[in-house]
Design a protein around this motif. Structure first.
Motif, PDB file in Angstrom:
ATOM      1  N   HIS A   1       0.654  -1.513   0.335  1.00  0.00           N
ATOM      2  CA  HIS A   1      -0.502   0.020  -0.118  1.00  0.00           C
ATOM      3  C   HIS A   1       0.490   1.142   0.588  1.00  0.00           C
ATOM      4  CE1 HIS A   1      -3.416  -2.479   0.508  1.00  0.00           C
ATOM      5  NE2 HIS A   1      -2.633  -3.251   1.870  1.00  0.00           N
ATOM      6  N   ALA A   2       2.037   1.282  -0.059  1.00  0.00           N
ATOM      7  CA  ALA A   2       2.882   2.755   0.036  1.00  0.00           C
ATOM      8  C   ALA A   2       2.330   3.538  -1.138  1.00  0.00           C
ATOM      9  CB  ALA A   2       4.591   1.639  -1.187  1.00  0.00           C
ATOM     10  N   HIS A   3       2.152   2.998  -2.358  1.00  0.00           N
ATOM     11  CA  HIS A   3       1.050   4.265  -2.806  1.00  0.00           C
ATOM     12  C   HIS A   3       0.637   5.143  -2.885  1.00  0.00           C
ATOM     13  CE1 HIS A   3      -1.385   0.309  -3.971  1.00  0.00           C
ATOM     14  NE2 HIS A   3      -1.990   1.704  -4.630  1.00  0.00           N
ATOM     15  N   LEU A   4      -0.293   4.377  -1.525  1.00  0.00           N
ATOM     16  CA  LEU A   4      -1.301   5.016  -0.926  1.00  0.00           C
ATOM     17  C   LEU A   4      -1.012   6.015   0.189  1.00  0.00           C
ATOM     18  CD1 LEU A   4      -4.285   2.007  -0.542  1.00  0.00           C
ATOM     19  CD2 LEU A   4      -4.544   4.316  -2.060  1.00  0.00           C
ATOM     20  N   ALA A   5       0.357   5.865   0.394  1.00  0.00           N
ATOM     21  CA  ALA A   5       0.784   6.947   2.130  1.00  0.00           C
ATOM     22  C   ALA A   5       0.406   6.566   3.567  1.00  0.00           C
ATOM     23  CB  ALA A   5       0.939   8.368   1.034  1.00  0.00           C
TER      24      ALA A   5
ATOM     25  N   GLU B   1      11.118   5.126   2.266  1.00  0.00           N
ATOM     26  CA  GLU B   1      12.063   4.748   0.452  1.00  0.00           C
ATOM     27  C   GLU B   1      11.496   3.961   0.033  1.00  0.00           C
ATOM     28  OE1 GLU B   1      15.572   3.270  -0.723  1.00  0.00           O
ATOM     29  OE2 GLU B   1      15.426   4.539   0.835  1.00  0.00           O
ATOM     30  N   GLN B   2      10.351   3.191   0.141  1.00  0.00           N
ATOM     31  CA  GLN B   2       9.419   2.087  -0.691  1.00  0.00           C
ATOM     32  C   GLN B   2       8.821   3.434  -1.431  1.00  0.00           C
ATOM     33  OE1 GLN B   2       9.503  -0.687   0.089  1.00  0.00           O
ATOM     34  NE2 GLN B   2       7.653  -1.684  -1.895  1.00  0.00           N
ATOM     35  N   ARG B   3       8.531   4.267  -1.203  1.00  0.00           N
ATOM     36  CA  ARG B   3       7.589   5.276  -1.897  1.00  0.00           C
ATOM     37  C   ARG B   3       8.610   5.886  -3.339  1.00  0.00           C
ATOM     38  NH1 ARG B   3       5.223   9.334   1.238  1.00  0.00           N
ATOM     39  NH2 ARG B   3       3.760  10.032  -0.990  1.00  0.00           N
ATOM     40  N   LEU B   4       9.650   6.395  -2.316  1.00  0.00           N
ATOM     41  CA  LEU B   4      11.299   6.587  -3.436  1.00  0.00           C
ATOM     42  C   LEU B   4      11.633   6.069  -4.660  1.00  0.00           C
ATOM     43  CD1 LEU B   4      12.910   9.330  -0.983  1.00  0.00           C
ATOM     44  CD2 LEU B   4      11.115   9.929  -2.991  1.00  0.00           C
TER      45      LEU B   4
ATOM     46  N   TRP C   1       2.002   7.974  -5.962  1.00  0.00           N
ATOM     47  CA  TRP C   1       2.533   7.290  -5.722  1.00  0.00           C
ATOM     48  C   TRP C   1       1.991   8.260  -4.236  1.00  0.00           C
ATOM     49  CZ3 TRP C   1       4.928   3.260  -4.279  1.00  0.00           C
ATOM     50  CH2 TRP C   1       5.303   1.911  -5.153  1.00  0.00           C
ATOM     51  N   GLY C   2       1.089   9.322  -4.380  1.00  0.00           N
ATOM     52  CA  GLY C   2       0.629  10.078  -2.935  1.00  0.00           C
ATOM     53  C   GLY C   2       1.466  11.536  -3.380  1.00  0.00           C
ATOM     54  N   TYR C   3       2.362  12.097  -3.775  1.00  0.00           N
ATOM     55  CA  TYR C   3       2.748  13.155  -3.670  1.00  0.00           C
ATOM     56  C   TYR C   3       1.827  14.002  -3.755  1.00  0.00           C
ATOM     57  CZ  TYR C   3       7.099  10.175  -2.137  1.00  0.00           C
ATOM     58  OH  TYR C   3       7.922   9.326  -1.711  1.00  0.00           O
ATOM     59  N   VAL C   4       2.064  15.476  -2.869  1.00  0.00           N
ATOM     60  CA  VAL C   4       0.729  16.933  -4.025  1.00  0.00           C
ATOM     61  C   VAL C   4       1.968  18.007  -4.236  1.00  0.00           C
ATOM     62  CG1 VAL C   4      -1.013  18.065  -2.914  1.00  0.00           C
ATOM     63  CG2 VAL C   4      -0.493  15.617  -2.076  1.00  0.00           C
ATOM     64  N   ASN C   5       3.290  17.780  -3.282  1.00  0.00           N
ATOM     65  CA  ASN C   5       3.820  19.333  -3.302  1.00  0.00           C
ATOM     66  C   ASN C   5       5.518  18.582  -3.995  1.00  0.00           C
ATOM     67  OD1 ASN C   5       6.417  20.948  -3.021  1.00  0.00           O
ATOM     68  ND2 ASN C   5       5.410  22.296  -1.245  1.00  0.00           N
TER      69      ASN C   5
END
Length: 337
Positions: free
Chosen positions: A244-248, A283-286, A309-313
């Motif tokens: 579920h890393a992509h859901l942060a 680390e998993q998300r990056l 991957w949940g990055y907004v900024n």
């Protein structure tokens, strides 16, 4: 990475091809029939709940090497590789992650563009693949590689050389460049890579590159990561992060998935992993973003991948990404395109 990604499944015109397809099956026995031939006999079992595989195997010969593209489609643990087969492997990760165990308490992790080398005829080894794994592998015959060493280096290899297991490669490494060249030749000139002069040329290049890397391990061996058996709630949190890393997920969500308090989970991660749960998630998300950028198709943007991957900024994400990988995400995407 495009040449590596497309090898054995597309032709010289870029069209999908099943020329090298050996098996595509959800039956363990069907898969084992071919994996034993291409690699060697071994034991494989799903990790976690019992599941049927969704496996695909494509392969071709390059001199004494066998080039293959393989996935199980589910997370698996593989062990008990047969030394009697007289073969070894170079496993290059094209998608997902793999944990290569060198000792009961030591491992090396590989992500996209990383490879792992092991001579299964001379040493023990086992490996865990995650659900998204896809490998481009080279199976080699020990006797052929040993003869190549004696011919080029003037003497037989010390037996201790073959017991070295190590990671090599990386997205911009010489190994990936060489593998891309081999894959390009395979795709563009499929009838010329077997036992022809081109096939022998590729065989020599691959062999000498591997032997040079192998010999360097005698003087400067790669350091494996030491591992202590972690409690069940740490493993549960790591599994939740992988899936579920992509859901942060938040720290509270990780704790709930693990069945313990935030404090207990954080303390266990610090003790057994040397970091916090959120460090592991970060680390998993990056790594997930980087893998998608390296494999992205034309027209893909950093913004769309980061958002998935949940990055907004985007500015903050780019700064964190550069700090981790030494380059901007746009530069990683540029390597692919």
């Amino acid at each position: 990475m495009e040449a590596i990604r497309n090898v054995l499944v597309t032709d010289a015109q870029g069209q999908a091809s099943s020329r090298y397809r050996l098996v595509a099956s959800s039956e363990w026995d069907d898969i084992r029939q071919w994996s034993d031939r291409i690699y060697m006999p071994y034991s494989v079992a799903p990790t976690g709940r019992p599941r049927r595989p969704d496996s695909v195997l494509d392969a071709t010969r390059i001199g004494h090497f066998t080039l293959s593209r393989f996935k199980y489609g589910i997370p698996v643990h593989i062990s008990d590789f047969s030394p009697a087969a007289g073969t070894g492997m170079v496993l290059t990760t094209l998608r997902g992650t793999a944990r290569h165990w060198t000792e009961p308490n030591a491992f090396a992790d590989t992500g996209v563009g990383d490879a792992f080398v092991v001579d299964n005829s001379r040493t023990h080894y086992w490996v865990d693949f995650d659900e998204n794994h896809l490998q481009i592998n080279l199976t080699f015959e020990h006797d052929a590689l040993a003869a190549l060493h004696e011919r080029w280096f003037g003497r037989p290899a010390d037996e201790s050389l073959w017991t070295k297991k190590f990671r090599l490669g990386g997205a911009n490494s010489s190994w990936i460049s060489l593998l891309a060249y081999v894959c390009n030749c395979t795709t563009e000139m499929p009838d010329a890579i077997g036992g022809s002069p081109l096939g022998r040329h590729l065989e020599e290049m691959i062999g000498i590159h591997l032997l040079t890397q192998w010999r360097a391990q005698l003087d400067q061996p790669s350091q494996a990561t030491l591992h202590r058996m972690a409690p069940r709630h740490v493993l549960a949190a790591e599994r939740h992060i992988r899936e579920h890393a992509h859901l942060a997920p938040t720290l509270s969500e990780l704790a709930r998935a693990s069945g313990v308090s935030v404090r207990t989970l954080t303390g266990a991660f610090r003790e057994y992993r040397g970091c916090t749960p959120m460090d592991t998630l970060r680390e998993q998300r990056l790594q997930g973003v980087r893998a998608e950028l390296l494999l992205a198709g034309k027209g893909t943007t950093v913004r769309t991948v980061a958002a998935a991957w949940g990055y907004v900024n985007l500015g903050l994400f780019a700064a964190v990404y550069k700090q981790r990988f030494g380059e901007l995400p746009s530069q990683t995407l540029g390597i692919r395109n």
